[in-house]
Design a protein around this motif. Structure first.
Motif, mmCIF file in Angstrom:
data_model
loop_
_atom_site.group_PDB
_atom_site.id
_atom_site.type_symbol
_atom_site.label_atom_id
_atom_site.label_comp_id
_atom_site.label_asym_id
_atom_site.label_seq_id
_atom_site.Cartn_x
_atom_site.Cartn_y
_atom_site.Cartn_z
ATOM 1 N N LEU A 1 -75.642 25.524 4.480
ATOM 2 C CA LEU A 1 -75.642 24.758 3.334
ATOM 3 C C LEU A 1 -74.617 25.344 2.451
ATOM 4 C CD1 LEU A 1 -79.534 24.592 2.950
ATOM 5 C CD2 LEU A 1 -77.784 22.805 3.630
ATOM 6 N N TRP A 2 -74.314 26.809 2.288
ATOM 7 C CA TRP A 2 -73.059 27.126 1.497
ATOM 8 C C TRP A 2 -71.865 26.687 1.774
ATOM 9 C CZ3 TRP A 2 -74.039 29.465 -2.967
ATOM 10 C CH2 TRP A 2 -75.229 30.039 -3.353
ATOM 11 N N VAL A 3 -71.556 26.578 3.141
ATOM 12 C CA VAL A 3 -70.209 25.991 3.541
ATOM 13 C C VAL A 3 -70.383 24.338 3.246
ATOM 14 C CG1 VAL A 3 -68.895 25.345 5.524
ATOM 15 C CG2 VAL A 3 -70.078 27.442 5.510
ATOM 16 N N LYS A 4 -71.436 23.724 3.246
ATOM 17 C CA LYS A 4 -71.563 22.303 3.122
ATOM 18 C C LYS A 4 -71.128 22.243 1.573
ATOM 19 C CE LYS A 4 -74.323 19.833 5.425
ATOM 20 N NZ LYS A 4 -75.458 18.899 5.680
ATOM 21 N N THR A 5 -71.742 22.816 0.699
ATOM 22 C CA THR A 5 -71.779 23.009 -0.709
ATOM 23 C C THR A 5 -70.365 23.299 -1.184
ATOM 24 O OG1 THR A 5 -73.828 23.999 -0.942
ATOM 25 C CG2 THR A 5 -72.591 24.095 -2.949
ATOM 26 N N PHE A 6 -69.448 24.056 -0.620
ATOM 27 C CA PHE A 6 -68.132 24.324 -0.981
ATOM 28 C C PHE A 6 -67.320 23.296 -0.468
ATOM 29 C CE2 PHE A 6 -69.914 28.500 -2.150
ATOM 30 C CZ PHE A 6 -69.345 28.334 -3.571
ATOM 31 N N HIS A 7 -67.641 22.955 0.649
ATOM 32 C CA HIS A 7 -66.897 21.670 1.138
ATOM 33 C C HIS A 7 -66.772 20.566 0.365
ATOM 34 C CE1 HIS A 7 -65.133 18.691 3.869
ATOM 35 N NE2 HIS A 7 -66.227 18.045 3.673
ATOM 36 N N ILE A 8 -68.110 20.136 -0.140
ATOM 37 C CA ILE A 8 -68.106 18.850 -1.089
ATOM 38 C C ILE A 8 -67.524 19.431 -2.478
ATOM 39 C CG2 ILE A 8 -69.913 17.503 -2.545
ATOM 40 C CD1 ILE A 8 -71.865 17.954 -0.007
ATOM 41 N N LEU A 9 -67.719 20.732 -2.880
ATOM 42 C CA LEU A 9 -66.796 20.877 -4.102
ATOM 43 C C LEU A 9 -65.661 20.683 -3.865
ATOM 44 C CD1 LEU A 9 -66.631 22.416 -6.982
ATOM 45 C CD2 LEU A 9 -66.740 24.425 -5.724
ATOM 46 N N PHE A 10 -64.844 21.144 -2.904
ATOM 47 C CA PHE A 10 -63.422 21.033 -2.680
ATOM 48 C C PHE A 10 -62.891 19.546 -2.545
ATOM 49 C CE2 PHE A 10 -63.728 25.690 -1.710
ATOM 50 C CZ PHE A 10 -63.018 26.129 -2.923
ATOM 51 N N VAL A 11 -63.885 18.757 -1.869
ATOM 52 C CA VAL A 11 -63.465 17.468 -1.544
ATOM 53 C C VAL A 11 -63.391 16.600 -2.814
ATOM 54 C CG1 VAL A 11 -64.241 15.349 -0.487
ATOM 55 C CG2 VAL A 11 -64.233 17.278 0.897
ATOM 56 N N VAL A 12 -64.331 16.939 -3.790
ATOM 57 C CA VAL A 12 -64.587 16.320 -5.148
ATOM 58 C C VAL A 12 -63.458 16.741 -6.054
ATOM 59 C CG1 VAL A 12 -65.707 16.110 -7.080
ATOM 60 C CG2 VAL A 12 -66.946 15.892 -4.963
ATOM 61 N N SER A 13 -63.064 18.055 -5.923
ATOM 62 C CA SER A 13 -61.802 18.502 -6.661
ATOM 63 C C SER A 13 -60.531 17.905 -6.152
ATOM 64 C CB SER A 13 -61.698 20.117 -6.640
ATOM 65 O OG SER A 13 -62.799 20.579 -7.372
ATOM 66 N N TRP A 14 -60.364 17.829 -4.828
ATOM 67 C CA TRP A 14 -59.207 17.497 -4.379
ATOM 68 C C TRP A 14 -59.140 15.892 -4.737
ATOM 69 C CZ3 TRP A 14 -58.640 16.001 1.564
ATOM 70 C CH2 TRP A 14 -57.305 15.642 1.861
ATOM 71 N N PHE A 15 -60.000 15.088 -4.678
ATOM 72 C CA PHE A 15 -59.999 13.720 -5.118
ATOM 73 C C PHE A 15 -59.563 13.601 -6.442
ATOM 74 C CE2 PHE A 15 -62.081 12.347 -0.814
ATOM 75 C CZ PHE A 15 -61.336 11.083 -0.848
ATOM 76 N N ALA A 16 -60.155 14.272 -7.420
ATOM 77 C CA ALA A 16 -59.798 14.293 -8.648
ATOM 78 C C ALA A 16 -58.378 14.390 -8.918
ATOM 79 C CB ALA A 16 -60.211 15.335 -9.696
ATOM 80 N N GLY A 17 -57.629 15.120 -8.243
ATOM 81 C CA GLY A 17 -56.207 15.247 -8.167
ATOM 82 C C GLY A 17 -55.626 13.865 -7.513
ATOM 83 N N LEU A 18 -56.231 13.464 -6.104
ATOM 84 C CA LEU A 18 -55.720 12.277 -5.632
ATOM 85 C C LEU A 18 -55.983 10.894 -6.396
ATOM 86 C CD1 LEU A 18 -57.050 12.955 -2.127
ATOM 87 C CD2 LEU A 18 -54.745 12.881 -2.909
#
Length: 138
Positions: A2-19
């Motif tokens: 769940l920690w891995v999934k949480t940080f994966h989602i965090l980094f995906v959302v952050s990356w998309f903000a830039g995209l």
């Protein structure tokens, strides 16, 4: 997991903000006539690209951990389609880098309308990815 999934989602959302935001800067760059405004926008675009690249890398690493270590989606068709969408995001990210280089070099040949359409690509890839992950149509 769940920690891995949480940080994966965090980094995906952050990356998309830039995209989402970087091509909007390109729209303004394509319209900029004032050298001071152009220099400011170029600085913003370069800093944003440098900031969002590690976020995308971390999202990809953690997504790979979820897939390869925890077995999420293995043997399911939706994951293969999602991986194609992720490949599309990587290509889009690299296209952003190429556009940034042309702006820096002063060789950009695309107008603001092109970049307005270019800006829609990550929206479509996000929608496709969300449908694949949540609905799992196949």
């Amino acid at each position: 997991m769940l920690w891995v999934k949480t940080f994966h989602i965090l980094f995906v959302v952050s990356w998309f903000a830039g995209l989402f935001y970087l091509p909007r800067i390109y729209v303004n760059l394509a319209q900029a006539d004032d050298p001071a405004v152009r220099a400011s926008l170029l600085g913003m675009a370069a800093r944003l690209y440098r900031f969002m690249t590690p976020l995308g890398v971390l999202a990809l690493i953690l997504g790979s951990v979820l897939w390869l270590h925890y077995g999420i989606g293995q043997g399911q068709g939706w994951l293969h389609a999602k991986l194609l969408a992720v490949l599309g995001l990587i290509v889009f990210h690299l296209a952003c880098r190429q556009h940034l280089r042309t702006f820096i070099a002063g060789t950009n040949r695309h107008g603001h309308r092109y970049f307005r359409w270019f800006n829609e690509i990550p929206v479509l890839l996000l929608l496709l990815t969300l449908i694949l992950v949540v609905v799992k149509p196949f």
